[in-house]
Design a protein around this motif. Structure first.
Motif, PDB file in Angstrom:
ATOM      1  N   PRO A 117      25.643  36.348  41.402  1.00  0.00           N
ATOM      2  CA  PRO A 117      25.554  35.298  40.384  1.00  0.00           C
ATOM      3  C   PRO A 117      25.000  34.020  40.991  1.00  0.00           C
ATOM      4  O   PRO A 117      24.940  33.882  42.215  1.00  0.00           O
ATOM      5  N   THR A 197      17.762  37.380  29.382  1.00  0.00           N
ATOM      6  CA  THR A 197      18.928  36.496  29.412  1.00  0.00           C
ATOM      7  C   THR A 197      18.521  35.078  29.808  1.00  0.00           C
ATOM      8  O   THR A 197      17.651  34.878  30.655  1.00  0.00           O
ATOM      9  N   SER A 198      19.176  34.093  29.195  1.00  0.00           N
ATOM     10  CA  SER A 198      18.916  32.686  29.494  1.00  0.00           C
ATOM     11  C   SER A 198      20.230  31.924  29.558  1.00  0.00           C
ATOM     12  O   SER A 198      21.272  32.408  29.101  1.00  0.00           O
ATOM     13  N   TRP A 199      20.171  30.706  30.127  1.00  0.00           N
ATOM     14  CA  TRP A 199      21.309  29.787  30.114  1.00  0.00           C
ATOM     15  C   TRP A 199      21.019  28.732  29.050  1.00  0.00           C
ATOM     16  O   TRP A 199      20.044  27.993  29.150  1.00  0.00           O
ATOM     17  N   ARG A 229      26.073  28.676  28.347  1.00  0.00           N
ATOM     18  CA  ARG A 229      26.294  30.034  27.877  1.00  0.00           C
ATOM     19  C   ARG A 229      25.238  30.943  28.482  1.00  0.00           C
ATOM     20  O   ARG A 229      24.044  30.639  28.465  1.00  0.00           O
ATOM     21  N   HIS A 230      25.668  32.065  29.064  1.00  0.00           N
ATOM     22  CA  HIS A 230      24.747  33.090  29.567  1.00  0.00           C
ATOM     23  C   HIS A 230      24.457  34.013  28.396  1.00  0.00           C
ATOM     24  O   HIS A 230      25.307  34.814  27.997  1.00  0.00           O
ATOM     25  N   TYR A 264      17.816  35.186  33.792  1.00  0.00           N
ATOM     26  CA  TYR A 264      18.900  34.433  34.425  1.00  0.00           C
ATOM     27  C   TYR A 264      20.154  35.296  34.579  1.00  0.00           C
ATOM     28  O   TYR A 264      20.612  35.904  33.610  1.00  0.00           O
ATOM     29  N   PRO A 266      24.372  35.857  35.651  1.00  0.00           N
ATOM     30  CA  PRO A 266      25.585  35.084  35.327  1.00  0.00           C
ATOM     31  C   PRO A 266      25.664  33.803  36.151  1.00  0.00           C
ATOM     32  O   PRO A 266      25.149  33.714  37.263  1.00  0.00           O
ATOM     33  N   LEU A 267      26.319  32.803  35.583  1.00  0.00           N
ATOM     34  CA  LEU A 267      26.378  31.462  36.158  1.00  0.00           C
ATOM     35  C   LEU A 267      27.828  31.038  36.341  1.00  0.00           C
ATOM     36  O   LEU A 267      28.638  31.183  35.422  1.00  0.00           O
TER      37      LEU A 267
END
Length: 293
Positions: A117, A197-199, A229-230, A264, A266-267
Motif C-alpha cells: 500500500p 482505482t483512484s483516490w 476514498r480508494h 492507485y 490502497p492508501l
C-alpha cells in the motif's frame, strides 16, 4: 487573525470561501487573476507574481495557497509550471517569515505504478513536471519549517470531485465528468476500465481539512498525504446510478489515463488521521457531497 487565500476563484477556492464564511471568519483577503462573481470578502484581482499583489498577500497572518497550474497544462508548458508551481510557493515560504502557510500539494508527487500500500513511509518519485515541482516545493517547505522560518503544513490533495465539466488543464477531468453525466442522465464513455482505482475526495471533505489546517496552530515539516476514498471506478459508476441513469455508460480504456489516474493501490494516512483529518465516510457520502455548491 487576517487570512489570505490564493486561487480563491478556482473550484476549491470558491468552496474554501464558502467554508470560511460559514465558520464566521471575517478578516479575509482573496486573490486570483479575476473573480467571476463578487465574493463575500475583500477581493484582490491580479497576478500573484505582481509585486504589489504579492506584498498584500504576505502582509497577513496566515495564507492558504491554492493557486496552481494543473498537471496537463504543466506538462505542456514546463516553464509556466516552474513560474506558478515552484517559484511562487518558494517566494511565499520566504515571504511569510515565520508566519503560517498552508500549501496545497498533490498526490502527483508519488508518480505512477505505485507499490501497495501507499503510506506515510512511501518515498515520492514524481514522473511529471507538475509532480516534480510540487515535490520540490514540499522539500523547501520542510527545510524552512525545520529552521523555524515558516509555520503550517503542505497537504497532498488527491482527486477532488466534482470539478466543473471539462476542467481545463486537468488530465483527471474524467473523474468529475462522469458525475455530471450521471446527474444529467447522459451517455458517457469512461476512459478507464471498471477495475481501475483512484483516490477521491469530495470538495466538501477536502475544504474542511484545508480550513482546519489553516486555523490550527500545528506545524508539520514533512508533507502530509490527506486521507481519501480508494475507489474502484466500476463501483463508483454503480453508485452513481442511484442519483441518475448510468445505463448509457460504456468503457473504452485509455492506457495512458489508466496508468496515471486509475492504478492507485490502497492508501494509509496515519499522520493525517492523528491530526483529525477525515475523508468522506463512504462512497455514497462522497457522491452526496460532490455537488456541494
Amino acid at each position: 487573525m487576517r487570512i489570505a487565500v490564493t486561487g480563491a476563484d478556482g473550484f476549491v477556492g470558491r468552496a474554501v470561501v464558502r467554508e470560511l464564511a460559514a465558520r464566521g471568519i471575517a478578516d479575509v483577503l482573496l486573490t486570483d487573476r479575476a473573480f467571476a462573481t463578487p465574493p463575500p470578502f475583500e477581493a484582490l484581482p491580479g497576478e500573484l507574481a505582481d509585486p504589489a499583489v504579492f506584498a498584500r498577500v504576505i502582509g497577513v497572518d496566515a495564507v492558504l495557497h491554492l493557486a496552481a497550474l494543473p498537471g496537463a497544462a504543466a506538462e505542456a508548458d514546463p516553464a509556466a509550471s516552474r513560474a506558478v508551481n515552484l517559484d511562487l510557493p518558494l517566494w511565499l515560504i520566504e515571504g511569510m517569515a515565520g508566519r503560517r502557510l498552508i500549501l496545497a500539494s498533490s498526490i502527483a508527487v508519488f508518480g505512477g505504478r505505485l507499490a501497495a500500500p501507499v503510506d506515510d513511509a512511501t518515498v515520492p518519485t514524481p514522473t511529471s513536471v507538475y509532480g516534480t515541482h510540487k515535490r520540490m516545493t514540499e522539500l523547501a517547505f520542510a527545510d524552512a519549517a525545520r529552521r523555524g522560518a515558516v509555520k503550517g503544513m503542505a497537504l497532498r490533495l488527491p482527486g477532488i470531485v466534482a470539478r466543473p465539466r471539462g476542467a481545463g488543464g486537468f488530465g483527471s477531468a474524467f473523474l468529475s465528468d462522469l458525475f455530471h453525466a450521471a446527474r444529467e442522465d447522459e451517455a458517457y464513455v469512461v476512459p478507464v476500465a471498471p477495475e481501475a482505482t483512484s483516490w477521491l475526495l469530495s470538495a466538501r471533505a477536502v475544504v474542511r481539512m484545508l480550513v482546519d489546517a489553516l486555523l490550527s496552530g500545528t506545524t508539520e515539516g514533512d508533507a502530509i498525504t490527506l486521507p481519501a476514498r480508494h475507489v474502484r471506478i466500476g463501483a463508483l459508476v454503480e453508485a452513481l446510478g442511484r442519483i441518475g441513469d448510468t445505463g448509457g455508460f460504456t468503457y473504452a480504456e485509455d492506457t495512458g489515463l489508466r496508468a496515471v489516474f486509475g492504478s492507485y493501490p490502497p492508501l494509509a494516512t496515519p499522520r493525517a488521521d492523528a491530526l483529525g483529518f477525515r475523508a468522506d465516510v463512504d462512497l455514497d457520502a462522497l457522491i452526496e457531497a460532490a455537488f456541494d455548491d
